[in-house]
Design an enzyme around this catalytic site. Structure first.
Site, mmCIF file in Angstrom:
data_model
loop_
_atom_site.group_PDB
_atom_site.id
_atom_site.type_symbol
_atom_site.label_atom_id
_atom_site.label_comp_id
_atom_site.label_asym_id
_atom_site.label_seq_id
_atom_site.Cartn_x
_atom_site.Cartn_y
_atom_site.Cartn_z
ATOM 1 C CG ASP A 1 -1.850 1.208 1.267
ATOM 2 O OD1 ASP A 1 -2.518 1.459 0.250
ATOM 3 O OD2 ASP A 1 -1.900 1.900 2.290
ATOM 4 C CB SER A 2 0.256 4.770 -0.828
ATOM 5 O OG SER A 2 -0.906 5.020 -0.059
ATOM 6 C CB CYS B 1 -3.002 0.615 -2.802
ATOM 7 S SG CYS B 1 -2.900 2.337 -3.348
ATOM 8 C CD GLU C 1 0.119 6.959 5.996
ATOM 9 O OE1 GLU C 1 1.222 6.974 6.583
ATOM 10 O OE2 GLU C 1 -0.390 5.917 5.543
ATOM 11 C CB CYS D 1 -8.603 4.927 0.130
ATOM 12 S SG CYS D 1 -6.926 5.160 0.770
ATOM 13 C CG HIS E 1 -4.626 5.278 4.147
ATOM 14 N ND1 HIS E 1 -4.119 4.741 2.978
ATOM 15 C CD2 HIS E 1 -3.548 5.686 4.869
ATOM 16 C CE1 HIS E 1 -2.802 4.832 3.001
ATOM 17 N NE2 HIS E 1 -2.428 5.403 4.135
#
Length: 260
Positions: free
Chosen positions: A6-7, A69, A148, A182, A184
């Site tokens: 994932d990013s 992702c 994040e 997403c 996240h």
């Protein structure tokens, strides 16, 4: 051995589900924390990053790869499947089909990064299967930075106000199901649920993990998980242990992803 990338730390939503279903599976996770977010990048850059991520995981001798992702799944999965000779799973198909299963009124909301929403990947997959359903898509570019940077508490006022702003169109559309496009986003799902209390939320990472399990089944391993990042180890480790609710120990390593 399964490779997951994932990013950033969003892909841990998939790791959490894989561990539940496949506790003996060995996993290599790569979070591209030095280049997060992917969702604001051009399609060419997303493809470049994704190819590097896959090459790194293949260097670890993984047998299958889960793209945890939404941005990469929506923009690069066909290229990855053409270029690499390994089973590659994304999040779009599994999440879209789960949303079709859950919806009661045929109106499905989709939220994601700018690149994911622009791709129309989720909407196209839903409409291909159920042309009688309608979708409403909204980009939520601030959600990834919020996650994040640790703004994940369900009572965080900044996150709540951001959710209320972004989810206004979803609420007004009457959608009864929302794809968190997403990986996240499930980390702030409690806040999203407060804003949309009657809406069923689809966790893309978890649904992709279920699809992976259905395809490859339980594997023999030692249940070892190695985590690799492209930036600071300490910040990833503390956030990962908080979210996963299990220690990651000394199994977090930093790599130079530009070498791959």
């Amino acid at each position: 051995m399964i490779g997951v990338f994932d990013s950033g730390m969003g892909g841990l939503t998939a790791i959490k589900q894989i561990v539940k279903m496949m506790p003996d599976e060995d996993i290599v996770y790569f979070g591209d924390t030095g280049r997060v977010p992917y969702g604001t990048r051009s399609k060419d850059t997303i493809i470049k990053y994704a190819c590097q991520d896959v090459r790194f995981l293949l260097s670890k001798k993984v047998d299958a790869i889960l793209i945890a992702c939404g941005t990469v799944s929506a923009n690069a999965i066909s290229v990855l499947r053409e270029q690499f000779d390994v089973p590659i799973f994304g999040v779009v198909e599994a999440a879209s089909e789960k949303a079709i299963e859950l919806t009661r009124n045929g109106v499905i909301g989709i939220i994601g990064t700018n690149a994911t929403v622009k791709s129309n990947a989720y909407a196209n997959h839903i409409n291909a299967l159920r042309p009688d359903f309608s979708t409403v898509s909204t980009p939520c570019p601030l959600f990834v930075p919020l996650v994040e940077n640790g703004f994940t508490d369900e009572n965080n006022e900044i996150t709540r106000l951001t959710c209320e702003h972004y989810l206004r169109d979803i609420k007004e559309s009457g959608a009864d199901t929302l794809i968190l496009g997403c990986t996240h986003y499930p980390i702030i799902a409690p806040v999203i649920q407060k804003v949309l209390p009657e809406v069923s939320l689809v966790n893309t990472g978890a649904e992709a993990a279920v699809r992976l399990f259905e395809k490859i089944g339980k594997q023999a391993g030692q249940g070892r998980i190695e985590y690799y990042v492209s930036d600071d180890i300490a910040s990833f480790k503390s956030a990962a242990e908080l979210f996963l609710e299990m220690p990651v120990g000394d199994n977090v390593f930093k790599i130079d992803i530009e070498k791959y």
